[in-house]
Motif scaffolding. Structure first.
Motif, PDB file in Angstrom:
ATOM      1  N   GLY A 124       0.805  -1.220   0.000  1.00 41.49           N
ATOM      2  CA  GLY A 124       0.000   0.000   0.000  1.00 41.49           C
ATOM      3  C   GLY A 124       0.836   1.266   0.000  1.00 41.49           C
ATOM      4  N   LEU A 125       0.255   2.301  -0.572  1.00 37.26           N
ATOM      5  CA  LEU A 125       0.922   3.604  -0.665  1.00 37.26           C
ATOM      6  C   LEU A 125       0.441   4.534   0.440  1.00 37.26           C
ATOM      7  N   ILE A 126       1.243   5.533   0.721  1.00 43.41           N
ATOM      8  CA  ILE A 126       0.828   6.642   1.574  1.00 43.41           C
ATOM      9  C   ILE A 126       1.349   7.917   0.942  1.00 43.41           C
ATOM     10  N   GLU A 127       0.904   9.053   1.455  1.00 46.23           N
ATOM     11  CA  GLU A 127       1.372  10.329   0.920  1.00 46.23           C
ATOM     12  C   GLU A 127       2.885  10.464   1.119  1.00 46.23           C
ATOM     13  N   GLY A 128       3.546  11.037   0.111  1.00 41.56           N
ATOM     14  CA  GLY A 128       4.987  11.219   0.188  1.00 41.56           C
ATOM     15  C   GLY A 128       5.771  10.011  -0.291  1.00 41.56           C
ATOM     16  N   ALA A 129       5.071   9.012  -0.851  1.00 39.35           N
ATOM     17  CA  ALA A 129       5.757   7.791  -1.284  1.00 39.35           C
ATOM     18  C   ALA A 129       6.796   8.057  -2.365  1.00 39.35           C
ATOM     19  N   HIS A 130       6.519   9.049  -3.241  1.00 37.62           N
ATOM     20  CA  HIS A 130       7.470   9.335  -4.321  1.00 37.62           C
ATOM     21  C   HIS A 130       8.794   9.861  -3.774  1.00 37.62           C
ATOM     22  N   GLU A 131       8.783  10.318  -2.512  1.00 36.67           N
ATOM     23  CA  GLU A 131      10.011  10.783  -1.872  1.00 36.67           C
ATOM     24  C   GLU A 131      10.607   9.718  -0.966  1.00 36.67           C
ATOM     25  N   GLY A 132      10.022   8.520  -1.013  1.00 41.34           N
ATOM     26  CA  GLY A 132      10.549   7.423  -0.213  1.00 41.34           C
ATOM     27  C   GLY A 132       9.872   7.246   1.127  1.00 41.34           C
ATOM     28  N   VAL A 133       8.812   8.017   1.419  1.00 43.64           N
ATOM     29  CA  VAL A 133       8.111   7.895   2.688  1.00 43.64           C
ATOM     30  C   VAL A 133       7.384   6.553   2.735  1.00 43.64           C
ATOM     31  N   GLY A 134       7.347   5.950   3.932  1.00 43.83           N
ATOM     32  CA  GLY A 134       6.708   4.642   4.058  1.00 43.83           C
ATOM     33  C   GLY A 134       7.473   3.608   3.245  1.00 43.83           C
ATOM     34  N   LEU A 135       6.751   2.803   2.473  1.00 44.51           N
ATOM     35  CA  LEU A 135       7.408   1.837   1.593  1.00 44.51           C
ATOM     36  C   LEU A 135       7.877   2.514   0.320  1.00 44.51           C
ATOM     37  N   GLY A 136       7.339   3.720   0.056  1.00 39.99           N
ATOM     38  CA  GLY A 136       7.828   4.594  -1.002  1.00 39.99           C
ATOM     39  C   GLY A 136       8.296   3.933  -2.271  1.00 39.99           C
ATOM     40  N   GLU A 167      10.064   1.403  -2.681  1.00 39.90           N
ATOM     41  CA  GLU A 167       9.963  -0.052  -2.686  1.00 39.90           C
ATOM     42  C   GLU A 167       8.671  -0.486  -3.388  1.00 39.90           C
ATOM     43  N   PHE A 168       7.646   0.323  -3.280  1.00 41.19           N
ATOM     44  CA  PHE A 168       6.377   0.047  -3.947  1.00 41.19           C
ATOM     45  C   PHE A 168       6.380   0.523  -5.390  1.00 41.19           C
ATOM     46  N   LEU A 169       6.782   1.766  -5.574  1.00 43.95           N
ATOM     47  CA  LEU A 169       6.589   2.417  -6.872  1.00 43.95           C
ATOM     48  C   LEU A 169       7.395   1.782  -7.995  1.00 43.95           C
ATOM     49  N   ARG A 170       8.572   1.211  -7.692  1.00 42.67           N
ATOM     50  CA  ARG A 170       9.345   0.628  -8.769  1.00 42.67           C
ATOM     51  C   ARG A 170       8.642  -0.598  -9.357  1.00 42.67           C
ATOM     52  N   HIS A 171       7.768  -1.260  -8.569  1.00 44.43           N
ATOM     53  CA  HIS A 171       7.025  -2.394  -9.095  1.00 44.43           C
ATOM     54  C   HIS A 171       5.868  -1.937  -9.989  1.00 44.43           C
ATOM     55  N   VAL A 172       5.286  -0.787  -9.664  1.00 40.66           N
ATOM     56  CA  VAL A 172       4.199  -0.263 -10.481  1.00 40.66           C
ATOM     57  C   VAL A 172       4.669  -0.017 -11.912  1.00 40.66           C
ATOM     58  N   GLU A 173       5.943   0.371 -12.074  1.00 42.47           N
ATOM     59  CA  GLU A 173       6.483   0.667 -13.401  1.00 42.47           C
ATOM     60  C   GLU A 173       6.360  -0.525 -14.345  1.00 42.47           C
ATOM     61  N   TYR A 188       6.269  10.208  -9.103  1.00 41.57           N
ATOM     62  CA  TYR A 188       7.373   9.240  -9.205  1.00 41.57           C
ATOM     63  C   TYR A 188       7.803   9.055 -10.655  1.00 41.57           C
ATOM     64  N   ASN A 189       6.823   8.917 -11.547  1.00 41.05           N
ATOM     65  CA  ASN A 189       7.124   8.718 -12.969  1.00 41.05           C
ATOM     66  C   ASN A 189       5.916   9.203 -13.766  1.00 41.05           C
ATOM     67  N   ALA A 190       6.069  10.329 -14.439  1.00 43.10           N
ATOM     68  CA  ALA A 190       4.943  10.952 -15.155  1.00 43.10           C
ATOM     69  C   ALA A 190       4.363  10.028 -16.220  1.00 43.10           C
ATOM     70  N   LYS A 191       5.184   9.140 -16.773  1.00 42.32           N
ATOM     71  CA  LYS A 191       4.695   8.241 -17.830  1.00 42.32           C
ATOM     72  C   LYS A 191       3.652   7.261 -17.299  1.00 42.32           C
ATOM     73  N   LEU A 192       3.696   6.983 -15.989  1.00 44.71           N
ATOM     74  CA  LEU A 192       2.735   6.026 -15.426  1.00 44.71           C
ATOM     75  C   LEU A 192       1.304   6.563 -15.463  1.00 44.71           C
ATOM     76  N   GLU A 193       1.170   7.886 -15.594  1.00 38.57           N
ATOM     77  CA  GLU A 193      -0.164   8.484 -15.656  1.00 38.57           C
ATOM     78  C   GLU A 193      -0.898   8.036 -16.916  1.00 38.57           C
ATOM     79  N   GLU A 194      -0.119   7.652 -17.939  1.00 37.13           N
ATOM     80  CA  GLU A 194      -0.723   7.219 -19.196  1.00 37.13           C
ATOM     81  C   GLU A 194      -1.027   5.718 -19.210  1.00 37.13           C
ATOM     82  N   ARG A 195      -0.622   4.993 -18.177  1.00 37.13           N
ATOM     83  CA  ARG A 195      -0.849   3.556 -18.121  1.00 37.13           C
ATOM     84  C   ARG A 195      -2.345   3.271 -17.968  1.00 37.13           C
ATOM     85  N   PRO A 196      -2.901   2.307 -18.709  1.00 38.97           N
ATOM     86  CA  PRO A 196      -4.325   1.970 -18.567  1.00 38.97           C
ATOM     87  C   PRO A 196      -4.670   1.671 -17.103  1.00 38.97           C
ATOM     88  N   GLN A 197      -5.760   2.280 -16.624  1.00 41.18           N
ATOM     89  CA  GLN A 197      -6.132   2.119 -15.214  1.00 41.18           C
ATOM     90  C   GLN A 197      -7.638   1.906 -15.078  1.00 41.18           C
TER      91      GLN A 197
END
Length: 433
Positions: free
Chosen positions: A215-227, A229-235, A268-277
Motif C-alpha cells: 500500500g501507498l501513503i502520501e509522500g511515497a514518491h520521496e521514499g516515505v513509508g514503503l515509497g 519499494e512500492f513504486l518501482r514495481h508499479v512501473e 514518481y514517474n509521469a509516464k505512469l499516468e498514461e498507463r491503462p487504469q
C-alpha cells in the motif's frame, strides 16, 4: 519469501601470465623466443531466466568470481581462455553499480545477457617482444586483473496487472479470490510489505499475472513509508487496477484517496499516468458504500477523467468477473513489450597500447619531497610488468622516457635518487648522462 533487492560482489577472472621461453631443439643451437601468451580471464555474465521469480539465491551467495586464464607455455603455446561465469537472474532485474549508481542493464527478456565484470587480458609471452635489436627478449607480461565491483540488483515485479491503493483497501483479499495466491491478510496497515503474485484464470481461455503491491501513503514518491519499494514495481505493470475502499471505513474520503494515489504515481514517474487504469470500488457490501460511490462518480466526471469504475466486494466475491474480463481485454490491446528503455550493455573491451603518444595520460604533482605520477594507463602497465626481469624493467623505463615523463620530472626539479611514486610503487629517479 520475496526478495527484491540484493547487493553482491562480482569479479572477472584475471588473465593468465605470459612466459619467457626459448626454443630448445637439437639442431637449433640458438633458438629464438618461444614463450606463449596467457589466456584471457572469464567474464561474469548475467542471463535472464524466466523460471526465477525472486532474488532469494543472492541472499546465500554474494560473491561471484570467474576463473583466471591459463598461463602461457613454451613452444609458443598460448594458455587456454577461462570459461565465463553465467549467473541466472529473474526477468525484471535492474543491475546498478554500487559506487557510481550507474544503471548497467535493465534485464527484461528471456535469454537477455549482460557482462557485469570483464575478465582480464592474458599477458604476452616473450615472442611478442622480439625486435631486430633484441632478438632474444626476456620480457613477459603478467595477466591483466579482471574487473571487480559491488553491484546492486533490484527486481521490479514482472506482472501484467498491478493492484494499487491505500493500505487495507482489500487488494490482498481480491488477489486471494481471483487466484491461487495466499497473501497475508490482516486488518492493519501494511499487512502486505512485499509484492505477492498470482496467476488469474479469466475463464475464457485467457490468463494473466496479477501483483498485489504494498500500500501507498502520501509522500511515497520521496521514499516515505514503503515509497520507492512500492513504486518501482508499479512501473512494470501493463494495467493498473486502482482499488478504492468505497465504504470509507477508516474515515477517509474515497475520492480523496484516489487523487492522492494517482498524484504519488505521477510524481514518481509521469509516464505512469498514461498507463491503462481501472477503478475498482471495493467493499460495496457495506451500507455506506453505495452513497459514496455515487458521489465518487460525480466528482470523477467533474475532472473530465474517462475511467471505468467497477463496483465489487472482494470479501463477498461479487462483481469481480467483469473486472477480470476488462483487464484481459486491455492486455490484449497492449503490445507485449518491455515498458522501460533498455540500457546499452557494457562497452567494448579497451586495449591500452602505452607506446603510442596519443594514449599518454598522466599528471605529476609534489607530495612533500616526493613526486607522484597519477596515470590510469601506467598503473595498468605496472601490474602487467614483471620487475624481476631486467629486460622488463628497461622496457618500463623506456616507456616512461617516450611518454616524456623523464623530461617533465627533470623540468620540475627532480634530482638523482629522488623518490617517484606511481600508485603503490616507489622508484628512484636516475639522471641519465
Amino acid at each position: 519469501m520475496f526478495v527484491d533487492k540484493a547487493k553482491i560482489f562480482v569479479k572477472g577472472g584475471d588473465g593468465g601470465d605470459g612466459v619467457v621461453a626459448f626454443r630448445r631443439e637439437k639442431y637449433v643451437p640458438e633458438g629464438g623466443p618461444a614463450g606463449g601468451d596467457g589466456g584471457n580471464g572469464g567474464d561474469v555474465i548475467f542471463v535472464v531466466d524466466e523460471g526465477l521469480r525472486t532474488l532469494m539465491d543472492f541472499r546465500y551467495q554474494r560473491h561471484f568470481k570467474a576463473d583466471r586464464g591459463v598461463k602461457g607455455r613454451n613452444k609458443n603455446m598460448h594458455g587456454a581462455n577461462a570459461d565465463d561465469m553465467i549467473v541466472k537472474v529473474p526477468p525484471g532485474t535492474i543491475v546498478i553499480d554500487d559506487d557510481t549508481q550507474e544503471v548497467i542493464a535493465d534485464l527484461t527478456r528471456q535469454g537477455q545477457r549482460v557482462v557485469v565484470a570483464k575478465g582480464g587480458r592474458g599477458g604476452r609471452g616473450n615472442t611478442r617482444f622480439a625486435t631486430q635489436s633484441n632478438t632474444a627478449p626476456e620480457i613477459a607480461e603478467n595477466g591483466e586483473e579482471g574487473q571487480e565491483r559491488w553491484i546492486v540488483l533490484e527486481l521490479k515485479v514482472m506482472a501484467d496487472v498491478g493492484l494499487v491503493g491505500f493500505p487495507s483497501v482489500g487488494k490482498s483479499t481480491l488477489l486471494s479470490v481471483v487466484s491461487a495466491a495466499q497473501p497475508k491478510i490482516g486488518a492493519y496497515h501494511f499487512t502486505t510489505i512485499t509484492p505477492n503474485l498470482g496467476v488469474v484464470d479469466v475463464g475464457d481461455g485467457r490468463s494473466f499475472v496479477m501483483a498485489d503491491l504494498p500500500g501507498l501513503i502520501e509522500g511515497a514518491h520521496e521514499g516515505v513509508g514503503l515509497g520507492h519499494e512500492f513504486l518501482r514495481h508499479v512501473e512494470r505493470t501493463r494495467v493498473i487496477l486502482h482499488v478504492v475502499d468505497m465504504s470509507g471505513s477508516e474515515g477517509r474520503d474515497p475520492f480523496d484517496d484516489y487523487l492522492k494515489i494517482n498524484e504519488e504515481i505521477k510524481l514518481y514517474n509521469a509516464k505512469l499516468e498514461e498507463r491503462p487504469q481501472l477503478i475498482v470500488a471495493n467493499k460495496m457490501d457495506i451500507p455506506e458504500a453505495e452513497e459514496n460511490l455515487q458521489e465518487f462518480r460525480r466528482k470523477l466526471a467533474e475532472t473530465g477523467t474517462d475511467r471505468a469504475i467497477f463496483a465489487i466486494s472482494a470479501a463477498a466475491n461479487q462483481g469481480i468477473q467483469e473486472v477480470l474480463y476488462k483487464a484481459a481485454d486491455l492486455l490484449d490491446a497492449i503490445p507485449d513489450q518491455p515498458l522501460v528503455e533498455e540500457v546499452a550493455e557494457v562497452e567494448e573491451r579497451k586495449v591500452y597500447r602505452l607506446d603510442k603518444r596519443e594514449e599518454q595520460d598522466y599528471t605529476i604533482r609534489r607530495d612533500n619531497e616526493d613526486f607522484v605520477i597519477d596515470s590510469p594507463s601506467l598503473e595498468k602497465l605496472i601490474k602487467r610488468t614483471n620487475f624481476g626481469s631486467h629486460d622488463a624493467v628497461m622496457r618500463f623505463a623506456r616507456i616512461l622516457r617516450n611518454m616524456g615523463i623523464d623530461a617533465e620530472l627533470r623540468r620540475r626539479g627532480a634530482v638523482d635518487g629522488q623518490t617517484i611514486r606511481i600508485a603503490d610503487f616507489e622508484f628512484e629517479f636516475v639522471e641519465h648522462e
